[in-house]
Design an enzyme around this catalytic site. Sequence first.
Site, short mmCIF file in Angstrom:
data_model
loop_
_atom_site.label_atom_id
_atom_site.label_comp_id
_atom_site.label_asym_id
_atom_site.label_seq_id
_atom_site.Cartn_x
_atom_site.Cartn_y
_atom_site.Cartn_z
N LYS A 66 0.82 -1.21 0.00
CA LYS A 66 0.00 0.00 0.00
C LYS A 66 0.86 1.27 0.00
O LYS A 66 0.42 2.31 -0.46
CB LYS A 66 -0.98 -0.01 1.16
CG LYS A 66 -2.08 -1.06 0.95
CD LYS A 66 -3.20 -0.96 1.96
CE LYS A 66 -4.33 -1.91 1.61
NZ LYS A 66 -3.97 -3.34 1.77
C1 LIG Z 1 -4.55 -4.38 1.07
C2 LIG Z 1 -3.82 -5.65 0.96
C3 LIG Z 1 -4.19 -6.66 0.05
C4 LIG Z 1 -5.41 -6.55 -0.83
O1 LIG Z 1 -5.28 -5.55 -1.82
P1 LIG Z 1 -6.57 -5.00 -2.56
O2 LIG Z 1 -6.09 -3.87 -3.38
O3 LIG Z 1 -7.52 -4.54 -1.47
O4 LIG Z 1 -7.16 -6.11 -3.35
C5 LIG Z 1 -3.40 -7.80 -0.03
N1 LIG Z 1 -2.33 -7.97 0.77
C6 LIG Z 1 -1.94 -7.04 1.66
C7 LIG Z 1 -0.76 -7.30 2.51
C8 LIG Z 1 -2.67 -5.84 1.80
O5 LIG Z 1 -2.28 -4.92 2.69
#
Ligand SMILES: *Cc1c(COP(=O)(O)O)cnc(C)c1O
Length: 481
Positions: free
Chosen positions: A124
Amino acid sequence: MRYLSTRGQAPKQSFLQILLGGLAPDGGLYLPETYPQFSAAELEFMRGMDYRQLAFAILSRLADDIEPNDLKALVDKTYTTEAYSHGRMDSDFSQIAPVRKLEGDNDSGLYILELSNGPTLAFKDMAMQLLGNLFEYALDQAGQDINILGATSGDTGSAAEYAMCGKHNVRVFMLSPEHGMTRFQQAQMYSLQDANIFNIAVRGVFDECQDIVKAVSNDHAFKAKYRIGAVNSINWARVAAQIIYYFKAYFAVTGDSGQKVDFSVPSGNFGNVCAGHIARMMGLPIGKLIVATNENDVLDEFFRTGVYRPRTSAQTLHTSSPSMDISKASNFERFIFDLVGRDGERVAELWRAVDTGEAFDLNAAGLKAKVAEFGFVSGSSSHADRLATIRMAWEKYGVMIDTHTADGLKVGLEHRTAGIPLVCLETALPAKFEDSIVEALGRKPERPAGLENIEALPQRVEVMNPDAAVIQAFIADHAND
Ligand SMILES: *Cc1c(COP(=O)(O)O)cnc(C)c1O
């Protein structure tokens, strides 16, 4: 570039106009009116670019209301080796989003795209760091400030705080369940000492945190008076920033731009894989987009059956890949808009069902068959599958992966096509999910340098009851600090 709403009833707006808002006024999500196209010749030219140059080449097509020199400065400030050097000790920090080949694999190439070298050790950061700089820029230009209110069960909150800390005209009020995060995740957030970051631990569970955010957002007078904003995963700029690394990985694993590449993506809110879909729509030769879920398989079920059946929060399981524990995939609407031929009325009709907790079924309209034309396939994993995959990656390739990345690797390998490189997106480092690693491997993951004793740092957090009025009073007290 103008942006339209997936429900077709909102005025078209520019990138900066939609940057600070959330949903479009008609309840839809914004998407480009038409996807910019990169020709084969342009792709060949982009092949030689570093991450910042690629980011500029892509974002300048999507955010064309930002003056090119300003955009270049924003990109250069965001994608620094310093910001993205928190990963594994053996990562190649000279590169942003390095691609790691899993050696010993004797097919056409199996790769991990390392997206977790940012400050909070999860993918993120790749988008949120840009968002922080974009917010500061847009607010300065408009002479405004914003109070970001969010709820987190871990990764989103910390990524938002590390992106916004120290930014002028931005304050962050982040709600987290008092006992709902790992000690490492708590330490990451609560040890931030920046005056514009407010951590609020709620005596309750994540859903109660989210309900408070909803209640505050529905208090329109309060929201307007205190300039309440969000940085949730439907924010278009976050999706836009995620498109870049699909290009980066594509060039890293191919020799020429005629070749196809498959991507496997651990998915929850469908933001990450939605960016892959858009990269593909922009002309990047992606073969398959492999949607990997955990036991919360609302997306896997859709791609297998054509039926989208959102779950209630009571039906949402707590798993060992907690960042994918979702009941409704908020970005999914963006793909459905393209799938139904960009018919906003149709999307509005489908989401009238979803918003009341009902399922929709695209089989009757013959749309299930079209899903494959967009490259999508899917699968899911259980806790036991993830542990087995973590062990396999460690024993066979000498790479330690976290539980989310394990979801992606497990499902990716199930959909492997001979002769086509497979890139699995790493979404977090194992250090964030220590207990599962110990369970799988009987040893602790390494901690990136500087984070060895993060739990011992002094913490700043207010503990409050799950009461919107109390939290609103706290925001009102600090909104002008
Ligand atoms: C947010 C997140 C996801 C999922 O991603 P999306 O964009 O919501 O599909 C997967 N793995 C981790 C570690 C995350 O923080």
